[in-house]
Design a protein around this motif. Sequence first.
Motif, mmCIF file in Angstrom:
data_model
loop_
_atom_site.group_PDB
_atom_site.id
_atom_site.type_symbol
_atom_site.label_atom_id
_atom_site.label_comp_id
_atom_site.label_asym_id
_atom_site.label_seq_id
_atom_site.Cartn_x
_atom_site.Cartn_y
_atom_site.Cartn_z
ATOM 1 N N PHE A 175 0.882 -1.158 0.085
ATOM 2 C CA PHE A 175 0.035 -0.120 0.197
ATOM 3 C C PHE A 175 0.959 1.273 0.006
ATOM 4 C CE2 PHE A 175 -2.609 -3.318 1.863
ATOM 5 C CZ PHE A 175 -3.947 -3.069 1.719
ATOM 6 N N LEU A 234 -0.266 4.996 1.433
ATOM 7 C CA LEU A 234 -1.567 5.618 1.853
ATOM 8 C C LEU A 234 -1.001 6.807 2.676
ATOM 9 C CD1 LEU A 234 -3.276 2.394 3.305
ATOM 10 C CD2 LEU A 234 -3.860 3.725 1.228
ATOM 11 N N GLN A 294 -6.476 10.123 3.254
ATOM 12 C CA GLN A 294 -7.419 8.965 2.669
ATOM 13 C C GLN A 294 -8.263 8.678 3.928
ATOM 14 O OE1 GLN A 294 -4.083 7.162 1.189
ATOM 15 N NE2 GLN A 294 -5.486 6.913 -0.740
ATOM 16 N N PRO A 351 2.373 10.468 3.004
ATOM 17 C CA PRO A 351 2.224 9.446 2.201
ATOM 18 C C PRO A 351 3.133 8.401 2.532
ATOM 19 C CG PRO A 351 2.908 11.069 0.811
ATOM 20 C CD PRO A 351 2.650 11.838 2.035
ATOM 21 N N GLN A 382 -3.172 1.807 -3.754
ATOM 22 C CA GLN A 382 -2.936 3.585 -3.200
ATOM 23 C C GLN A 382 -4.433 3.860 -2.916
ATOM 24 O OE1 GLN A 382 -0.330 6.132 -5.266
ATOM 25 N NE2 GLN A 382 0.075 4.555 -6.748
ATOM 26 N N SER A 383 -5.189 2.961 -2.326
ATOM 27 C CA SER A 383 -6.737 3.339 -1.722
ATOM 28 C C SER A 383 -6.760 2.420 -0.587
ATOM 29 C CB SER A 383 -7.708 2.849 -2.828
ATOM 30 O OG SER A 383 -9.008 2.928 -2.233
ATOM 31 N N PRO A 384 -7.523 3.084 0.531
ATOM 32 C CA PRO A 384 -7.838 2.115 1.632
ATOM 33 C C PRO A 384 -8.783 1.311 1.573
ATOM 34 C CG PRO A 384 -8.884 4.385 1.868
ATOM 35 C CD PRO A 384 -7.888 4.690 0.445
ATOM 36 N N VAL A 410 -3.581 5.682 10.124
ATOM 37 C CA VAL A 410 -3.205 4.794 8.896
ATOM 38 C C VAL A 410 -2.911 3.448 9.440
ATOM 39 C CG1 VAL A 410 -1.824 4.579 6.843
ATOM 40 C CG2 VAL A 410 -2.391 6.647 7.512
#
Length: 308
Positions: A77, A79, A83, A91, A115-117, A295
């Motif tokens: 990931f 992240l 987000q 990031p 690159q998305s949760p 995160v």
Amino acid sequence: MVQMHGFFLLPANLTRAKKDTGDARAFSFLQILELMPFLLKPPSLLFVENVVGFETSDTHAKLIEILDRTNFVTQEFILSPLQFGIPYSRPRYFCLAKRKPYSFVNEVWNRQLIQSPRPLYEHFHTAVIEDDSSQEDRHKLLQSCQPIESFLELKNPSNNIEVESATSLTGLSNGNPRTLGEGDDDVCDTSQQYYVPLSLVERWGSAMDVVYPDSKRCCCFTKSYYRYVKGTGSLLATVQPKKRDKASLKEQCVRYFTPREVANIHSFPEDFKFPDHISLKQRYALLGNSLSIAVVAPLLQYLFTTNL
């Protein structure tokens, strides 16, 4: 039952070297990787964090090669707290790994850089990763974040503070991009210690990232925050100007975020406190080297959710 868990944290500036596997700071991590095939009881779960850019390094290639060879499956990931509704641009790269027969609940993400949760919350059905890189998507992302004022310790700064008094309280008038605390480790109780000297505003204002209580974003805080004003993290304007531009910075009474406020933005719990003997500089340095709980927590929860 999981027999053993592993947690790897790599040096944050490792990938700046052209030959990162030749960097002495990577030696311990590479040694651990080399030993993994020979462990009698290898870890069942691994969690690796690093700066963005690690995913293109030769150390990363070595990591994936050894994990494949030792029967691990990975999901990677990139992240940022943004987000997760936190107004903080930080990031980071994360690698989650499970050794077979353990598996991720949603195997469609295996061996992918995500690159998305979304996979962290949609555990039990497949989904398609959306492209979050468009200007419209970035705008929507920022609008979904909480405002900076939600994380402030000093919520009601006075708009009557004279700019000259803020300068005199810092005790600095030279052009060196340093602030109070560079030679003094005592923790001061007054909030006025956080105001940036006018001399630094005049010299480095064009390079400062200044945010406001209603802002939905601030820059990453580094371990040099409060020691230097350039490129170490955002500063907060405590006086609302008629026009938000660099030309009016001297009238905005710019200050540093307090350590408690930085901890809040990192999503630390309310009862988190530093021991009294930890100096102000040390507090900022430790926070600059820390992780975003907003995160890491869902990543770990996702990692520990298993099909087995």
